[in-house]
Write a protein that holds these residues in place. Structure first.
Motif, mmCIF file in Angstrom:
data_model
loop_
_atom_site.group_PDB
_atom_site.id
_atom_site.type_symbol
_atom_site.label_atom_id
_atom_site.label_comp_id
_atom_site.label_asym_id
_atom_site.label_seq_id
_atom_site.Cartn_x
_atom_site.Cartn_y
_atom_site.Cartn_z
ATOM 1 N N ARG A 1 0.850 -1.189 0.000
ATOM 2 C CA ARG A 1 0.000 0.000 0.000
ATOM 3 C C ARG A 1 0.887 1.241 0.000
ATOM 4 O O ARG A 1 1.697 1.456 0.905
ATOM 5 C CB ARG A 1 -0.916 0.001 1.221
ATOM 6 N N VAL A 2 0.746 2.046 -1.022
ATOM 7 C CA VAL A 2 1.494 3.297 -1.139
ATOM 8 C C VAL A 2 0.468 4.411 -1.271
ATOM 9 O O VAL A 2 -0.225 4.524 -2.279
ATOM 10 C CB VAL A 2 2.430 3.283 -2.366
ATOM 11 N N GLY A 3 0.369 5.226 -0.230
ATOM 12 C CA GLY A 3 -0.686 6.228 -0.201
ATOM 13 C C GLY A 3 -2.032 5.540 -0.058
ATOM 14 O O GLY A 3 -2.256 4.758 0.860
ATOM 15 N N GLN B 1 -2.567 0.445 -4.239
ATOM 16 C CA GLN B 1 -1.578 -0.627 -4.265
ATOM 17 C C GLN B 1 -0.557 -0.342 -5.354
ATOM 18 O O GLN B 1 -0.909 0.033 -6.466
ATOM 19 C CB GLN B 1 -2.267 -1.971 -4.520
ATOM 20 N N ALA B 2 0.728 -0.503 -5.018
ATOM 21 C CA ALA B 2 1.787 -0.215 -5.975
ATOM 22 C C ALA B 2 2.976 -1.137 -5.725
ATOM 23 O O ALA B 2 3.067 -1.817 -4.698
ATOM 24 C CB ALA B 2 2.218 1.252 -5.878
ATOM 25 N N TRP B 3 3.901 -1.156 -6.690
ATOM 26 C CA TRP B 3 5.103 -1.974 -6.528
ATOM 27 C C TRP B 3 5.954 -1.438 -5.394
ATOM 28 O O TRP B 3 6.199 -0.228 -5.290
ATOM 29 C CB TRP B 3 5.946 -1.956 -7.809
ATOM 30 N N THR B 4 6.437 -2.341 -4.544
ATOM 31 C CA THR B 4 7.412 -1.975 -3.523
ATOM 32 C C THR B 4 8.739 -2.691 -3.750
ATOM 33 O O THR B 4 9.763 -2.285 -3.202
ATOM 34 C CB THR B 4 6.896 -2.325 -2.114
ATOM 35 N N TYR B 5 8.719 -3.744 -4.583
ATOM 36 C CA TYR B 5 9.947 -4.485 -4.877
ATOM 37 C C TYR B 5 9.780 -5.212 -6.208
ATOM 38 O O TYR B 5 8.756 -5.856 -6.454
ATOM 39 C CB TYR B 5 10.232 -5.508 -3.772
ATOM 40 N N VAL B 6 10.781 -5.092 -7.066
ATOM 41 C CA VAL B 6 10.802 -5.800 -8.349
ATOM 42 C C VAL B 6 12.224 -6.283 -8.586
ATOM 43 O O VAL B 6 13.185 -5.528 -8.405
ATOM 44 C CB VAL B 6 10.358 -4.899 -9.521
ATOM 45 N N LYS B 7 12.358 -7.547 -8.999
ATOM 46 C CA LYS B 7 13.668 -8.145 -9.267
ATOM 47 C C LYS B 7 13.717 -8.584 -10.735
ATOM 48 O O LYS B 7 12.856 -9.335 -11.188
ATOM 49 C CB LYS B 7 13.899 -9.340 -8.339
ATOM 50 N N LEU B 8 14.712 -8.097 -11.467
ATOM 51 C CA LEU B 8 14.795 -8.322 -12.904
ATOM 52 C C LEU B 8 16.175 -8.837 -13.284
ATOM 53 O O LEU B 8 17.186 -8.416 -12.712
ATOM 54 C CB LEU B 8 14.522 -7.020 -13.669
ATOM 55 N N SER B 9 16.224 -9.734 -14.260
ATOM 56 C CA SER B 9 17.497 -10.271 -14.747
ATOM 57 C C SER B 9 17.971 -9.470 -15.952
ATOM 58 O O SER B 9 17.215 -9.209 -16.887
ATOM 59 C CB SER B 9 17.340 -11.742 -15.142
ATOM 60 N N ASP B 10 19.244 -9.091 -15.927
ATOM 61 C CA ASP B 10 19.875 -8.407 -17.057
ATOM 62 C C ASP B 10 20.861 -9.321 -17.766
ATOM 63 O O ASP B 10 21.747 -8.864 -18.476
ATOM 64 C CB ASP B 10 20.610 -7.152 -16.577
ATOM 65 N N ALA C 1 10.370 3.910 2.159
ATOM 66 C CA ALA C 1 10.036 5.217 2.750
ATOM 67 C C ALA C 1 9.770 6.252 1.666
ATOM 68 O O ALA C 1 10.158 7.421 1.780
ATOM 69 C CB ALA C 1 11.159 5.676 3.674
ATOM 70 N N GLY C 2 9.122 5.815 0.593
ATOM 71 C CA GLY C 2 8.753 6.736 -0.469
ATOM 72 C C GLY C 2 9.878 7.121 -1.402
ATOM 73 O O GLY C 2 9.712 8.040 -2.210
ATOM 74 N N LYS D 1 15.427 15.472 -7.446
ATOM 75 C CA LYS D 1 14.628 14.841 -6.391
ATOM 76 C C LYS D 1 14.417 13.357 -6.707
ATOM 77 O O LYS D 1 14.190 12.991 -7.858
ATOM 78 C CB LYS D 1 13.270 15.533 -6.261
ATOM 79 N N PRO D 2 14.462 12.497 -5.680
ATOM 80 C CA PRO D 2 14.224 11.061 -5.923
ATOM 81 C C PRO D 2 12.795 10.816 -6.381
ATOM 82 O O PRO D 2 11.874 11.573 -6.059
ATOM 83 C CB PRO D 2 14.475 10.434 -4.546
ATOM 84 N N LEU D 3 12.609 9.727 -7.145
ATOM 85 C CA LEU D 3 11.272 9.332 -7.563
ATOM 86 C C LEU D 3 10.537 8.708 -6.386
ATOM 87 O O LEU D 3 11.150 8.061 -5.528
ATOM 88 C CB LEU D 3 11.342 8.332 -8.717
ATOM 89 N N ASP D 4 9.218 8.889 -6.341
ATOM 90 C CA ASP D 4 8.416 8.344 -5.247
ATOM 91 C C ASP D 4 7.615 7.113 -5.683
ATOM 92 O O ASP D 4 6.643 6.735 -5.043
ATOM 93 C CB ASP D 4 7.478 9.405 -4.681
ATOM 94 N N PHE D 5 8.020 6.480 -6.803
ATOM 95 C CA PHE D 5 7.355 5.264 -7.273
ATOM 96 C C PHE D 5 8.355 4.465 -8.100
ATOM 97 O O PHE D 5 9.379 4.996 -8.558
ATOM 98 C CB PHE D 5 6.113 5.595 -8.103
#
Length: 477
Positions: free
Chosen positions: A165-167, A170-179, A191-192, A220-224
């Motif tokens: 829960r973001v705000g 529902q939103a992504w809080t963790y994503v793992k990707l292979s390069d 923490a946003g 500024k850092p991205l918040d999403f």
């Protein structure tokens, strides 16, 4: 590959079906290279690695139904170019990825992946501050390649993810990707604040070395997490792809082709038979038990009294073909199923004439699934492009000035002159605005597919301005 760079258990459960789709789309070489993964061995005890099995595969025909369906769907969708409306994104539309691919090529890859797996990731990424060119400013950022890019991650490269829960949503809080085999990345929202940690094994050896960066926009850092999972079902776990059924029937057709090849190889040629030959014995005088493999290059020996009318000597058994006829009928049935599943892409045109209205209704129904998929992909890609525009300076992440559409007019037909007249009459009667009239004519084939109302109106206005002023008439005083 180590445990850090593999899919989570829930995603890996879907991997065999994805591999099956990939192989059947790739075609005959890939399918036959899989040996007995898709083709059962024709006889008990045969080694799938043996030359006999490889020869059997070489004799077996392969019908490339899955590849035809995929190519047909892509041809329908991309018979007209995608339409991008965005002054911001238009600056980089010909180099939208790190590999300098165009937006059109990226969109085609995304639709292709959605057709095959219905599970594709798109990440908006930008060079880190360490890669920032000297003397960078707003005017030369695009020229120097310091701007956000799109990265496409197929099903196999999506390793894991979590939502939270973001705000108030529902939103992504963790994503793992292979390069790649020796590199993967973790996207976190903590923490946003959005951060990216890249893990890489130098020269493919040793322990992973990790580097963490915090992407920024205007300092500024991205918040999403700017990651979009493209799927028609809007589910964060894999679901059925549009081409799955075609691939499954294609696999059954391939197996039946193996039965057909075996029947022809073993029975189609005349079988040589020797009736009442001299009995063979070993050195101790014991009878030798003969094996009787089928095929024209083998000879059967039959000891004892022959059948009625059979005399001792060499004979030939002729194959009647009854079983092969049944196999061929089933092959036709499976091909018919693939034709239906492939929305007529595989099916031959009917010999009998068909009314234009009936044909249009039938094709519209058959293409409805592809249209739905295309609209879903276009909507998701439009959202990603709006993130891209925002990162490049647009006011917000849902920038309404950025629009993207894919062609959904799969069976285009140009408007007749009578229909054009009706549209223009509606415009005169104020039932259509000028913009609505323009798009109706464009969709009807009377304007270029990529022409927008803004460009059309600007060109018309420019022509009016450029028209010479009327000269005064010269008459007698």
């Amino acid at each position: 590959m180590t445990e850090q760079n593999i899919q989570c258990e829930r995603l890996s459960r879907h991997a065999p079906q994805v591999k099956k789709v990939r192989d059947f789309v790739a075609g005959e070489t890939a399918v036959k290279a899989a040996l007995d993964l898709y083709m059962p061995v024709p006889s008990v005890g045969m080694n799938p690695l043996s030359q006999s099995f490889k020869n059997f595969l070489r004799r077996t025909s392969f019908f490339p139904a899955a590849a035809r369906v995929l190519d047909g769907c892509l041809s329908l969708v991309f018979q007209k170019d995608p339409v991008l409306v965005s002054e911001t994104v238009a600056q980089i539309k010909d180099s939208i990825t790190y590999d300098m691919e165009s937006l059109e090529l990226f969109a085609e890859k995304l639709v292709s992946e959605t057709l095959q797996t219905n599970y594709t990731g798109v990440l908006v990424d930008a060079p880190s501050d360490d890669e920032r060119p000297a003397n960078l400013n707003g005017q030369n950022a695009v020229d120097l390649g310091y701007h956000p890019f799109l990265s496409l991650y197929p099903f196999e490269a999506i390793l894991d993810h979590r939502v939270g829960r973001v705000g108030n949503k529902q939103a992504w809080t963790y994503v793992k990707l292979s390069d790649g085999e020796h590199k993967y990345r973790e996207l976190r929202l903590t923490a946003g604040i959005y951060s990216v940690t890249v893990h890489e094994r130098i020269d493919g050896q040793g322990e992973y070395q990790s580097t963490t960066v915090i992407p920024k926009r205007d300092g500024k850092p991205l918040d999403f997490i700017p990651f979009k999972l493209v799927t028609t079902k809007k589910d964060r776990w894999p679901t059925k792809a549009l081409i799955d059924d075609v691939v499954n029937v294609n696999c059954n057709h391939y197996i039946l082709e193996g039965d057909h090849a075996s029947a022809l190889f073993n029975c189609a040629g005349p079988q040589k038979v020797v009736v009442n030959p001299a009995k063979q014995t070993d050195a101790d005088g014991n009878p030798i038990a003969n094996e009787y493999p089928a095929g024209s290059d083998h000879v059967w020996e039959i000891h004892g009294a022959g059948g009625e009318g059979q005399q001792a000597g060499v004979h030939f058994l002729e194959f009647t073909g009854t079983s092969v006829v049944a196999i061929r009928e089933q092959l036709k049935e499976l091909k018919s199923q693939m034709s239906a599943l492939g929305s007529r892409i595989l099916q031959d045109e009917k010999a009998a004439p068909e009314a234009a209205e009936a044909l249009a209704i039938r094709r519209t129904s058959e293409n409805a699934t592809i249209v739905g998929l295309t609209r879903s992909v276009a909507k998701d890609l439009e959202e990603v492009l709006r993130w891209l525009a925002w990162w490049m300076g647009a006011a917000n992440k849902t920038d309404p000035a950025t629009r993207f559409t894919l062609n959904v007019d799969l069976v285009p037909a140009k408007l007749t002159p009578q229909e054009v007249t009706e549209i223009r009459n509606l415009r005169v009667a104020s039932a259509y605005t000028a913009e609505e009239e323009f798009y109706a004519l464009r969709d009807g084939g009377w304007h270029a597919d990529t022409l927008t109302w803004e460009k059309h109106k600007a060109a018309i206005d420019a022509e009016v301005i450029d028209q010479p002023l009327a000269l005064p008439s010269i008459g007698a005083e």
